[in-house]
Design a protein around this motif. Structure first.
Motif, short mmCIF file in Angstrom:
data_model
loop_
_atom_site.label_atom_id
_atom_site.label_comp_id
_atom_site.label_asym_id
_atom_site.label_seq_id
_atom_site.Cartn_x
_atom_site.Cartn_y
_atom_site.Cartn_z
N TYR A 275 3.89 7.54 4.13
CA TYR A 275 2.54 6.69 4.67
C TYR A 275 2.15 6.00 3.37
O TYR A 275 2.14 4.75 3.27
N PHE B 98 -7.65 2.81 1.37
CA PHE B 98 -6.39 2.92 0.57
C PHE B 98 -5.33 2.35 1.78
O PHE B 98 -4.14 2.35 1.51
N HIS B 99 -5.56 2.02 2.76
CA HIS B 99 -4.74 1.72 4.05
C HIS B 99 -4.45 -0.03 4.10
O HIS B 99 -5.47 -0.64 4.06
N LEU B 100 -3.26 -0.35 3.99
CA LEU B 100 -2.90 -1.63 4.09
C LEU B 100 -3.14 -2.01 5.48
O LEU B 100 -2.46 -1.81 6.52
N LEU C 266 -2.19 -6.99 -3.22
CA LEU C 266 -2.14 -6.18 -2.22
C LEU C 266 -3.51 -5.39 -2.02
O LEU C 266 -3.74 -5.10 -0.88
N ASN C 267 -4.37 -5.27 -3.02
CA ASN C 267 -5.54 -4.35 -2.98
C ASN C 267 -6.51 -5.17 -1.98
O ASN C 267 -7.64 -4.36 -1.41
N HIS D 27 3.24 -0.84 -5.24
CA HIS D 27 3.19 -1.03 -6.58
C HIS D 27 4.11 -0.08 -7.21
O HIS D 27 4.58 -0.50 -8.33
N LYS E 212 2.44 2.10 3.56
CA LYS E 212 1.31 1.51 4.24
C LYS E 212 0.14 1.38 3.03
O LYS E 212 -1.03 1.15 3.42
N THR E 213 0.35 1.74 1.77
CA THR E 213 -0.72 1.52 0.84
C THR E 213 -0.41 0.70 -0.20
O THR E 213 0.77 0.53 -0.59
N PRO E 214 -1.43 -0.06 -0.88
CA PRO E 214 -1.09 -0.97 -2.36
C PRO E 214 -0.31 0.11 -3.17
O PRO E 214 0.64 -0.21 -3.72
N ALA F 296 -6.32 -4.07 1.61
CA ALA F 296 -6.36 -2.48 1.95
C ALA F 296 -7.75 -2.13 2.44
O ALA F 296 -8.98 -2.69 1.65
N GLN G 196 -2.03 -4.35 8.00
CA GLN G 196 -0.72 -5.32 7.80
C GLN G 196 -0.90 -6.84 8.41
O GLN G 196 -0.55 -7.64 8.09
#
Lengths: 354, 513
Positions: free
Chosen positions: A207, B377-379, B370-371, A217, A211-213, B374, B381
């Protein structure tokens, strides 16, 4: 003739498509072939007893491999995980067996097993943090930094008991620290607890990866550190995280092993870092960084586990086991290269066609 | 167009066909190289120039067709073989070992030996020094290539080929793409010298003026086919453009009005950066930027033009300056902070500093932001995908599927991805370092079009470019650097090529005419 051309083209494309799919799932296919082979050649291979035995081994490689995948994808390597397994076993074992001695007060504190586990996991992450600091602040090459901690952590594990084993870690009801063996031998819904732990760590790791920055990274840092830095990614923090996560995973493995054996021995986990690297590589992780999947690593761990235990069951000598294992790993990397070249070729083709 | 009354042919490619699975890279191409002349090969990216050169240099083998060298048919097994026959190639992408010295790079795989086994370093140093002096770039041969700037590395690359014994044909694939004007002059003088020695040059370039200036013959490729060849003195730039693109391209555009500038966005006072080897890389530089303005920075290699952008991005915390963004004083200490404040940077070296090659087009676009996508902490989409789609549309990035690897794009589209990454962070100031480097004419025009559009939307833009024409045509104002000092500032009508060249030469200690 002109009419024939597109048809032939499409045929060759589907050909490539099937080939690519076979290549992509090669480790999984290899695993199935191995299982089929051993089921026929080792009559007791498909019994629940031996399957649980194999699973208990696979879990260890898989959890180590997951942490290792993080480090490798970020462009590093962690050679210290095997030693952290030994050290964390000794920390947990020591806390249960003889408690935390505080000479100035003349007391010994015995913690509840849950607290022992937490302390051990934190120690694992801490050793990982040392690796991370060496790599990020002091610019030591990851190979050397973690080679150093490999020796230091192993030495510390030996020093903890002068090389002795902490036996019989069942705890004492009077001290309220019983229950440690449950971690390795327990069951939930008929599935061994360590398998659950592997599944949970695997899911969380996958995950984070996708699914996280933070996950992306990590891929960016391993793929092109300079570009990642210029994109505003805190490269040092990302590296700290992967080493700490790897240390955490190794400590978890240390706990599971000592719980399975109900004893902690300081030499536990020697050369396991190599199994972890092998699992990651078999699963398609590129040692150059920037590429890898958690699912692949877990399948890779299964291949190693099934291969090792299967060979034992059909009576292959220990020496031949080593030769075969080494060959499989190198072959896996060769096939990986072939796939990558093919893929690059396809990419470049689509570029010249565009 | 048929050629009559031509010189002696030294190398000729006859009906070369090269297929890659799925594409026909070269389709029965004939190509003549005339002895002692500059033979220009031109075409848009993907026209087949590089493939043809690779075949001539022995890197690839043709599927059909032959190559004749001095009237004899030859088949090259590999580059070594081609080199022995006197063919040298200077690649567009640098092929150097950053961990080795200049001299080692020049003589790599051609080491001079003493007693047949010991590397003769003294001779390497001496000959390397002579070569570099001939190239009017007296670099210390003991310097590590890693410590050189891109343009200087290009010089080493050229020296490396020059060191090749019995050189007949020299292929130069965009040799000037990272050189400054003064360095280009040196290169041109060198080319003249080589011509006099009877060496034939194959010259690939996107820069029309260069071709008109030094070319003798020109061959145009389009879509893997030969479309035209001519003597340079018989043709003009519109002829080349017409043949390259198949139709006449519009070149000029009106200069935008000055009224659109808003209030002052950025002011830098007394920017000083200590140099790596004593002295100053930048000394007391002051300038300002208004909203909607395009500020060009011109200067020779090593003048400090790249360093200004790097300082603004917080890559040199040791630099001192008073920087005001929208009137508020800021300290440029870290890249991340600067991005959050509203700076975006498109670095000079796309492959090394701009892209993460292992990631997809989409992820390269969103990498810096990207941040923002979020939740905790979940992106999320959906939002990310939407922004990727918008960016691809906005910047006209040609890509079938944004999940493809970024390397599947052409150079120009890769550059747009890097620009898109910066734009997605929602910047106030956009810093562009050589945004047109190594991309074809069509993509260049699009990139500059985008830059103008960003400016009209109110962004402040600082642009470093070494091609005079480009910087003159796009900038509202230009500052010129020389040896780390500000030597000129020009606005509007004052921006002329002559003025910039003069200012950039000011205070150059080692300039030779």
């Amino acid at each position: 003739m002109i009419e024939l051309k597109p048809k032939r083209n499409r045929e060759s494309q589907t050909h490539v498509g099937i080939g690519m799919i076979l290549l992509k799932f090669r480790t999984f296919i290899a695993l199935i072939l191995l299982i089929v082979f051993f089921s026929f050649s080792a009559p007791n291979f498909l019994t629940s007893h031996s399957l649980i035995l194999i699973a208990s081994h696979v879990v260890l490689y898989a959890i180590l491999g997951i942490g290792m995948t993080y480090v490798i994808v970020a462009g590093g390597i962690d050679l210290s995980v095997g030693s952290i397994v030994g050290l964390s076993g000794m920390i947990a074992g020591g806390l249960i067996y003889e408690g935390l001695a505080l000479p100035m007060f003349g007391v010994k504190i015995f913690f509840n097993v849950f607290v022992v586990i937490l302390i051990t996991l934190m120690m694992g992450a801490l050793v990982g943090a040392v690796n991370g600091l060496l790599v990020t602040r002091f610019h030591v090459a990851p190979f050397i930094a973690t080679l150093g901690t490999l020796y230091v952590a192993r030495g510390a594990a030996m020093l903890r008991s002068n090389g002795e084993t902490f036996p019989n870690l069942v705890g004492d009801p009077g001290l309220g620290n019983t229950g440690f063996p449950v971690l390795g031998a327990g069951n939930l819904l008929g599935v061994p607890l360590p398998v659950w732990i592997m599944a949970i760590i695997g899911l969380i790791a996958a995950y984070i990866f996708k699914k996280t920055p933070l996950g992306w990274h990590i891929f960016a840092v391993g793929g092109n550190e300079k570009a990642a830095e210029l994109s505003g990614i805190r490269v040092k923090r990302v590296k700290m995280f992967v080493y700490m996560f790897s240390g955490f995973c190794a400590a978890m493995v240390g706990l599971i092993v000592s719980s399975q054996l109900v004893a902690a021995h300081p030499a536990t986990g020697e050369t396991w870092e190599l199994n972890a690297i092998a699992a990651a590589v078999l699963g398609g992780t590129s040692l150059a960084g920037g590429r890898g999947t958690i699912g692949g690593t877990i399948v890779g761990a299964f291949v190693i586990g099934v291969l090792s235990d299967g060979m034992v069951m059909i009576g292959v000598s220990e020496f031949w086991q080593m030769v075969i294992k080494g060959t499989v790993i190198v072959l896996a990397v060769i096939v990986d290269q072939i796939q990558r070249n093919l893929q690059n070729k396809l990419v470049l083709q689509s570029r010249s066609a565009a | 167009m048929a050629l009559s009354n031509t010189g002696e042919v030294c190398l000729s490619a006859r009906k070369i066909t090269k297929r890659y699975p799925g594409t026909l890279a070269l389709d029965r191409v004939n190509f003549n190289v005339y002895r002692g002349k500059v033979n220009v090969l031109i075409g848009e990216n993907g026209a087949g120039k590089s493939t043809l050169m690779k075949i001539i240099a022995g890197i690839e083998r043709p599927d059909e067709g032959t190559i004749e060298l001095n009237g004899k048919e030859v088949h090259f097994d590999d580059t070594r073989h081609a080199a022995e026959m006197g063919i040298g190639i200077i690649h567009q992408e640098l092929n150097l070992f950053p961990n080795m010295t200049v001299a080692q790079n020049i003589f790599v795989a051609r080491e001079k030996l003493r007693y047949g086994m010991i590397v003769d370093d003294k001779r390497h140093m001496e000959e390397a020094r002579k070569l570099l002096e001939r190239l009017e770039h007296p670099l210390d041969p003991r310097t590590l290539v890693r410590d050189l700037r891109v343009g200087q590395q290009q010089i080493v690359e050229i020296a490396k080929t020059m060191a090749q014994p019995n050189l007949h044909v020299l292929i130069m694939d965009e040799p000037t793409s990272s050189l400054s004007t003064a360095e280009v002059e040196v290169l041109f003088r060198l080319i003249d010298e080589l011509k006099e020695q009877g060496i034939s040059i194959i010259y690939i370039s996107h820069r029309m003026e260069e071709i008109m200036r030094i070319g003798d013959y020109v061959t145009v490729l389009r879509d893997g086919r030969l479309v035209a060849e001519a003597k340079v003195k018989d043709i003009d730039i519109p002829w080349i453009v017409r043949n390259m693109v198949g139709h006449e391209a519009s070149v000029s555009k009106p200069k935008p009005e000055a009224e659109r500038f808003g209030e002052e966005l950025l002011r830098v006072e007394g920017l000083t950066l200590p140099g790596r080897s004593g002295g100053f890389a930048l000394e007391n530089i002051s300038f300002s930027l208004r909203k909607g303005e395009i500020l060009g920075i011109y200067g020779l290699l090593g003048s400090g033009r790249t360093e200004i952008l790097e300082c603004l991005m917080g890559m040199h915390p040791e630099a001192t300056a008073d920087i005001y963004l929208e009137g508020k004083e800021i300290k440029a200490r870290s890249i991340r902070e600067q991005i959050e404040r509203g700076f975006a940077h498109v670095p000079e070296d796309r492959q090394r500093e701009g892209l993460v090659q292992t990631l997809s087009v989409a992820k390269n676009i969103t990498l810096s932001s990207l941040n923002k996508y979020a939740r905790w902490f979940h992106l999320v989409q959906k939002k990310e995908e939407e922004h990727v789609r918008n960016t691809i549309e906005d910047l006209y990035i040609k890509v079938a599927d944004s999940n493809l690897p970024v390397l599947s794009l052409s150079g120009g589209n890769q550059q747009k991805v890097v620009i898109g990454k910066g734009i997605l962070t929602g910047p106030k100031v956009l810093l562009l370092d050589e945004p047109s480097r190594g991309i074809d004419v069509g993509a260049k025009a699009e990139v500059f079009e985008l830059i103008r559009r960003f400016a009209s939307q109110g962004l402040g833009i600082i642009l470093v470019a070494s091609e005079l024409k480009e910087i003159v045509s796009i900038s509202d104002r230009v500052i010129v650097l020389s040896n780390g000092r500000l030597t000129g500032e020009f606005a509007g009508e004052q921006i002329t090529e002559e003025a910039l060249v003069l200012a950039s030469a000011e205070g150059q200690r080692a300039i030779r005419v």
